[in-house]
Design a protein around this motif. Structure first.
Motif, PDB file in Angstrom:
ATOM      1  N   ASP A  42       0.859  -1.180   0.000  1.00 51.53           N
ATOM      2  CA  ASP A  42       0.000   0.000   0.000  1.00 51.53           C
ATOM      3  C   ASP A  42       0.894   1.227   0.000  1.00 51.53           C
ATOM      4  N   VAL A  43       0.788   2.050  -1.056  1.00 52.21           N
ATOM      5  CA  VAL A  43       1.688   3.190  -1.228  1.00 52.21           C
ATOM      6  C   VAL A  43       1.024   4.523  -0.870  1.00 52.21           C
ATOM      7  N   ASN A  80      -0.589  -3.572 -10.695  1.00 52.44           N
ATOM      8  CA  ASN A  80      -1.291  -2.418 -10.143  1.00 52.44           C
ATOM      9  C   ASN A  80      -2.727  -2.837  -9.822  1.00 52.44           C
ATOM     10  N   VAL A  81      -3.180  -2.561  -8.597  1.00 49.40           N
ATOM     11  CA  VAL A  81      -4.562  -2.864  -8.237  1.00 49.40           C
ATOM     12  C   VAL A  81      -5.448  -1.789  -8.856  1.00 49.40           C
ATOM     13  N   ALA A  82      -6.204  -2.170  -9.877  1.00 50.94           N
ATOM     14  CA  ALA A  82      -7.068  -1.240 -10.595  1.00 50.94           C
ATOM     15  C   ALA A  82      -8.097  -0.629  -9.643  1.00 50.94           C
ATOM     16  N   ASP A  83      -8.303   0.652  -9.752  1.00 50.40           N
ATOM     17  CA  ASP A  83      -9.244   1.416  -8.930  1.00 50.40           C
ATOM     18  C   ASP A  83      -8.828   1.539  -7.475  1.00 50.40           C
ATOM     19  N   GLY A  84      -7.702   0.969  -7.086  1.00 53.73           N
ATOM     20  CA  GLY A  84      -7.150   1.156  -5.755  1.00 53.73           C
ATOM     21  C   GLY A  84      -8.057   0.745  -4.609  1.00 53.73           C
ATOM     22  N   ALA A 125       2.484   4.198 -10.717  1.00 55.58           N
ATOM     23  CA  ALA A 125       3.817   4.821 -10.756  1.00 55.58           C
ATOM     24  C   ALA A 125       4.794   4.051  -9.870  1.00 55.58           C
ATOM     25  N   ALA A 126       4.341   3.615  -8.697  1.00 58.22           N
ATOM     26  CA  ALA A 126       5.204   2.859  -7.786  1.00 58.22           C
ATOM     27  C   ALA A 126       5.586   1.512  -8.392  1.00 58.22           C
ATOM     28  N   ALA A 127       4.630   0.848  -9.030  1.00 53.28           N
ATOM     29  CA  ALA A 127       4.916  -0.443  -9.675  1.00 53.28           C
ATOM     30  C   ALA A 127       5.906  -0.274 -10.814  1.00 53.28           C
ATOM     31  N   ILE A 176      -1.114  -0.941  -4.367  1.00 48.39           N
ATOM     32  CA  ILE A 176      -2.431  -0.325  -4.233  1.00 48.39           C
ATOM     33  C   ILE A 176      -2.289   1.079  -3.660  1.00 48.39           C
ATOM     34  N   CYS A 177      -3.153   1.991  -4.123  1.00 47.37           N
ATOM     35  CA  CYS A 177      -3.251   3.341  -3.564  1.00 47.37           C
ATOM     36  C   CYS A 177      -4.730   3.679  -3.473  1.00 47.37           C
TER      37      CYS A 177
END
Length: 136
Positions: free
Chosen positions: A24-25, A105-109, A90-92, A81-82
């Protein structure tokens, strides 16, 4: 290119693969006041590493070092995830640039996009998918 993965698919991947990790970013304020994905039933914790500082929004200059210090392996499945999927993407991408090959990337966070009233958390994302989460 980093693949977007729906929250439910992320949960299924974390359930199926005990070596997969969720990072979790978001910021400390978001973790504290909005909540966190809860992986307790999987007998693990979400790894918390801020991508940007709060409240300035300045990039975390130690992000990649902190990611490396967390003990993650370059061939490990890592899901980022954000709030909405932008910072986590961006983190990934940054993680991939230093050799982490299996990043997603977890889509829709965690909260997803805003609804018609400008509120998050009910349209899409981790919370709206009914996945486990908790207040810090």
């Amino acid at each position: 290119m980093v693949e977007d993965v729906a929250p439910q698919q992320t949960w299924e991947a974390l359930t199926a693969n005990p070596d997969a990790q969720l990072v979790d970013v978001r910021t400390d304020a978001e973790w504290t006041y909005v909540g966190l994905p809860d992986l307790e039933t999987l007998d693990r914790q979400v790894l918390l590493i801020m991508w940007q500082a709060f409240p300035s929004g300045a990039p975390n200059p130690h992000f990649l070092q902190q990611l490396g210090a967390a003990g993650l392996a370059p061939d490990q499945d890592i899901y980022f995830i954000c709030r909405s999927g932008a910072r986590s993407l961006a983190a990934a991408e940054a993680a991939r640039s230093i050799g982490f090959a299996r990043v997603f990337n977890v889509a829709d966070g965690f909260e997803g996009p805003p609804d018609a009233h400008g509120h998050r958390g009910g349209v899409a994302g981790w919370k709206a998918s009914g996945l486990p989460w908790r207040q810090r």
